[in-house]
Structure formats: C-alpha cells, structure tokens
Design a protein around this motif. Sequence first.
Motif, PDB file in Angstrom:
ATOM      1  N   LEU A 155      70.701  58.903  64.286  1.00 36.48           N
ATOM      2  CA  LEU A 155      71.373  57.637  64.016  1.00 36.48           C
ATOM      3  C   LEU A 155      70.400  56.472  63.786  1.00 36.48           C
ATOM      4  O   LEU A 155      70.609  55.635  62.898  1.00 36.48           O
ATOM      5  N   MET A 156      69.323  56.418  64.567  1.00 36.20           N
ATOM      6  CA  MET A 156      68.451  55.232  64.506  1.00 36.20           C
ATOM      7  C   MET A 156      67.877  54.971  63.110  1.00 36.20           C
ATOM      8  O   MET A 156      67.948  53.838  62.629  1.00 36.20           O
ATOM      9  N   PRO A 157      67.329  55.997  62.439  1.00 42.13           N
ATOM     10  CA  PRO A 157      66.791  55.723  61.100  1.00 42.13           C
ATOM     11  C   PRO A 157      67.845  55.176  60.135  1.00 42.13           C
ATOM     12  O   PRO A 157      67.535  54.347  59.286  1.00 42.13           O
ATOM     13  N   LYS A 158      69.096  55.628  60.306  1.00 42.76           N
ATOM     14  CA  LYS A 158      70.161  55.125  59.429  1.00 42.76           C
ATOM     15  C   LYS A 158      70.452  53.654  59.711  1.00 42.76           C
ATOM     16  O   LYS A 158      70.644  52.861  58.791  1.00 42.76           O
ATOM     17  N   ILE A 159      70.485  53.299  60.991  1.00 43.45           N
ATOM     18  CA  ILE A 159      70.718  51.894  61.349  1.00 43.45           C
ATOM     19  C   ILE A 159      69.592  51.024  60.792  1.00 43.45           C
ATOM     20  O   ILE A 159      69.831  49.977  60.183  1.00 43.45           O
ATOM     21  N   VAL A 160      68.360  51.503  60.984  1.00 42.49           N
ATOM     22  CA  VAL A 160      67.199  50.734  60.548  1.00 42.49           C
ATOM     23  C   VAL A 160      67.209  50.569  59.026  1.00 42.49           C
ATOM     24  O   VAL A 160      66.945  49.478  58.510  1.00 42.49           O
ATOM     25  N   SER A 161      67.547  51.645  58.301  1.00 45.01           N
ATOM     26  CA  SER A 161      67.610  51.543  56.831  1.00 45.01           C
ATOM     27  C   SER A 161      68.636  50.514  56.397  1.00 45.01           C
ATOM     28  O   SER A 161      68.396  49.714  55.494  1.00 45.01           O
ATOM     29  N   TRP A 162      69.799  50.550  57.053  1.00 48.46           N
ATOM     30  CA  TRP A 162      70.847  49.584  56.704  1.00 48.46           C
ATOM     31  C   TRP A 162      70.352  48.157  56.949  1.00 48.46           C
ATOM     32  O   TRP A 162      70.477  47.287  56.085  1.00 48.46           O
ATOM     33  N   LEU A 163      69.779  47.929  58.111  1.00 47.61           N
ATOM     34  CA  LEU A 163      69.286  46.583  58.447  1.00 47.61           C
ATOM     35  C   LEU A 163      68.206  46.144  57.468  1.00 47.61           C
ATOM     36  O   LEU A 163      68.174  44.998  57.022  1.00 47.61           O
ATOM     37  N   GLU A 164      67.329  47.090  57.110  1.00 51.23           N
ATOM     38  CA  GLU A 164      66.246  46.765  56.187  1.00 51.23           C
ATOM     39  C   GLU A 164      66.809  46.412  54.811  1.00 51.23           C
ATOM     40  O   GLU A 164      66.392  45.427  54.192  1.00 51.23           O
ATOM     41  N   SER A 165      67.784  47.200  54.357  1.00 50.51           N
ATOM     42  CA  SER A 165      68.349  46.959  53.025  1.00 50.51           C
ATOM     43  C   SER A 165      69.051  45.600  52.952  1.00 50.51           C
ATOM     44  O   SER A 165      69.158  45.008  51.885  1.00 50.51           O
ATOM     45  N   GLN A 166      69.532  45.116  54.102  1.00 50.09           N
ATOM     46  CA  GLN A 166      70.208  43.817  54.129  1.00 50.09           C
ATOM     47  C   GLN A 166      69.234  42.667  54.389  1.00 50.09           C
ATOM     48  O   GLN A 166      69.645  41.516  54.525  1.00 50.09           O
ATOM     49  N   GLY A 167      67.947  42.995  54.525  1.00 48.96           N
ATOM     50  CA  GLY A 167      66.953  41.934  54.733  1.00 48.96           C
ATOM     51  C   GLY A 167      66.925  41.364  56.141  1.00 48.96           C
ATOM     52  O   GLY A 167      66.441  40.255  56.352  1.00 48.96           O
ATOM     53  N   PHE A 168      67.413  42.119  57.144  1.00 49.48           N
ATOM     54  CA  PHE A 168      67.462  41.597  58.510  1.00 49.48           C
ATOM     55  C   PHE A 168      66.192  41.864  59.316  1.00 49.48           C
ATOM     56  O   PHE A 168      66.056  41.357  60.418  1.00 49.48           O
ATOM     57  N   LEU A 169      65.289  42.707  58.796  1.00 45.76           N
ATOM     58  CA  LEU A 169      64.137  43.089  59.617  1.00 45.76           C
ATOM     59  C   LEU A 169      62.818  42.522  59.081  1.00 45.76           C
ATOM     60  O   LEU A 169      62.473  42.717  57.922  1.00 45.76           O
ATOM     61  N   LEU A 170      62.096  41.840  59.961  1.00 42.59           N
ATOM     62  CA  LEU A 170      60.746  41.373  59.637  1.00 42.59           C
ATOM     63  C   LEU A 170      59.725  42.426  60.045  1.00 42.59           C
ATOM     64  O   LEU A 170      58.635  42.507  59.493  1.00 42.59           O
ATOM     65  N   TYR A 171      60.089  43.252  61.038  1.00 39.09           N
ATOM     66  CA  TYR A 171      59.205  44.304  61.542  1.00 39.09           C
ATOM     67  C   TYR A 171      60.076  45.307  62.290  1.00 39.09           C
ATOM     68  O   TYR A 171      61.067  44.931  62.925  1.00 39.09           O
ATOM     69  N   GLN A 172      59.716  46.576  62.217  1.00 43.43           N
ATOM     70  CA  GLN A 172      60.365  47.565  63.085  1.00 43.43           C
ATOM     71  C   GLN A 172      59.434  48.740  63.304  1.00 43.43           C
ATOM     72  O   GLN A 172      58.649  49.104  62.427  1.00 43.43           O
ATOM     73  N   LYS A 173      59.494  49.303  64.469  1.00 43.38           N
ATOM     74  CA  LYS A 173      58.828  50.566  64.728  1.00 43.38           C
ATOM     75  C   LYS A 173      59.795  51.442  65.505  1.00 43.38           C
ATOM     76  O   LYS A 173      60.266  51.088  66.587  1.00 43.38           O
TER      77      LYS A 173
END
Length: 378
Positions: free
Chosen positions: A220-238
């Motif tokens: 689940l986590m990679p999918k959440i992160v991809s969604w957030l990234e595609s919407q421009g919500f992430l400045l950084y993630q690990k």
Amino acid sequence: PTNEAEVEVFSVPSYACQRRTTLENRNTVLTDALSLLAENAELSAEEGRGVAFRRAAAVLKVLPEPVTDMTQLKGLPCLGEHSLRVIKDILENGASSEVESTKQSERFKALKVLTGVFGVGAKTADRWIREGIHDLQQLKDSRQTLNRAQRAGLEHYDDINQPVSKAEADAIGEIVEEAVASVLPGAQVTLIGGFRRGKLTGHDVDFLITHPEEGREVGLMPKIVSWLESQGFLLYQKTIRNSYLESDDGPARPCSNMDRFERCFSVFKLAEDEKRRAGQTQSHHASAEDGGLKPWRAVRVDLVVSPISQFAFALLGWTGSKLFERELRRWAGHEKTMSLSSHALYDNTQRTYLRATSEEEIFAHLGLDYIPPSERNA
Ligand code: CTP
Ligand code: MN
Ligand code: MN
Ligand code: MN
C-alpha cells in the motif's frame, strides 16, 4: 490540603504507564529544566542520563500542585540525586546553574541548530562540530556531502522547525485520507503521535494506515506515495519497506524494539488554500520569498502501514509519548516477563503471543489500568 505545620506529600506510582499524565502541568519551570538536561544528554550520546532526567520530569508532571519545598518530594520515585540537586537549585535560587550554563554553551547551541536539520542526528552533528561547523551558514559553506534528507532539511529548515498546528495537522489528514481512499478504498487512516494525545502543536504529523481485511495493506505505501507525488504534495519522502516477515539477509529474527512496518518519512508541501479547504482561517506566517508571499509551508509527516492483526499494537506503540512507550516496555519486561513491541505482546513464561484487537485489551494483558491517549503525555 495542608496546614502551616506540614507540607503536602505526594504519592506517585513508579512507572509512567501506571500514571495519568495530562497536558496540564503545574511544574513547567522544573520540568522544562529537567527536559533540557535530558535533551542535552541525548544529544551527547548519554542515553541513560537522558532517560533518568525524562523519568524525573515525568514524575513532576503528574503532581497536583506546584512544588514549593523539597520536603514535598519525599518518597517520590525516579528522583535521583542529580535531578534533586537541579530542583533544589531552582526552588532556592530561581534557576539551576547547570541548566543555565548548558543553555549558554556553544556546544549545546550548535547541537540544537544542527540536529534541527531533518536527517541530522546527534552523531553527525557531533562530527561536524569537531570539524568546526557550529551553524547553518558554516554548514552551507563547508563542503560536507549531505544526503537527500539533509538537503531537504536544510532547504526547508525554517518551516520544519516551526511547530505544526492542529489545524495544519487536520489539513494534512484530509490529504492523506484522499490519497488512501484513491488507491485502496476501505483502508483506514488514524491520527497517531502527539496530536492523538491532544497536543495543540507538534514537530510533525503521524498517521497509521490499515485495512480491515488482512493482507489488503500489502504494497500500500508505494501506492499512497505515488498518488501524493503525482498531486505535488511531497517535497521529500523516503519509504522503508516492511521488514517484519523478510529482511535483506534472511528470515525474520525474534523482534526487537525496532519496528518493522512499512513506513514513510516525508516532508509535505501544505498550501494555504488546502488549509482553508479544511475549514481553517488564513495562516499567520506566510513568509516572504523571492519578493512575494510563499503560499505554502513544509510539514514533516510520518506514515505507517500495519496489517489489521497488529493494528492495536501499532496504535499503542505509535501514540507515544516516547517515555510512556519506554515505560510500557519496561513494565512488560520487568514486572510481567513479557515482551511488548509495536507488533505484538509475547508472554515469556507461557511462551505464547497474547492477541489483542484494542489498546484496552493490551493494557489488560499487562495488568495495567487503561490509560487513554490524552493521559499518556508523560
Ligand atoms: N516512534 C517510533 N519509531 C520511530 C519514531 C517514532 O516508534 N523511529 C514512535 C514514538 O515512540 C512515538 C510516536 O512514534 O510514540 C510518535 O513519535 P514522534 O512523532 O517523534 O513524537 P510525538 O509524540 O508525536 O511528538 P511531536 O508532537 O513532537 O511530534
Ligand atoms: Mn534531527
Ligand atoms: Mn509526532
Ligand atoms: Mn513522528
């Protein structure tokens, strides 16, 4: 209730997980002083001393009245010689010389500033200080290689070191809810960490994510992160993948305190209008940048995914406070011969895992009265 002849003497159980610690604290002068010494010890790789000061501060947090006289402390647990000396100094002189000189010390100030950079721990800060780096300008001027987290930490230093409000936490919560609903309908998001304990501000926002059907949370986590990234919500993630069932070098070992959930340490880009959408008023700190107003701020966000079978343990383990968690594990080990982690509770005598679907059940297994999140602010 006291008369002139006798001072009030308090009675306090010795483990923080046996006590109800609300955010109301009648002894902030004393607890701030002890917390500063704890922080200094932790930043100086003196974990034992740090815990001792944290335990002492936590005892003072539950006292119903301000301490005015050393005799009131008679019989209280966790107050070592060193902590008592600090308290006495403050009661008699209005301040502790050790606390004041620590606050003023170049080393402490440098450790604070450098570890304020996301991704920089005490060890790295100590190495930099030994190389003559004491502030952010010196860090920028040095040719230190920074990793990705540290570069983001330096870039967003002011935002990340500005407390996160409950309103901002709620706005982030709506974004996380939307992300999770988009990638796995039916998955559930729970606010954890300090905000679950009722704190009005935090250094970050923490969320626990699960799905009522065991196994559906896998990947689940990679999918959440991809969604957030595609919407421009992430400045950084690990993202760190689940290492409970498998690890790089073979099958799982008996679990230590380290937790092995899939998790994501991130820096969100929170727009002012996202906050308004979440029903909030305009921010008070939109800062000037490039001659204009910066219409967003950076916020540290931690995401954790747990299978439903471990949810209660994850919820208990990630709600904090850090000292409350530490004390729960110490109680389990020393008083019950059990091992508690964010995944499970193991009874070392019966050699069996104790199941639980709620925090209440875990407290019951441990022989403790249930303490709600708002009273875990040790
Ligand atoms: N935690 C953890 N493992 C980590 C980091 C944190 O288990 N690597 C747990 C802590 O024990 C705590 C909870 O996650 O119970 C939240 O940690 P943190 O966000 O650091 O602290 P808060 O209590 O939320 O305080 P703050 O408001 O400053 O964020
Ligand atoms: Mn840091
Ligand atoms: Mn937190
Ligand atoms: Mn956190």
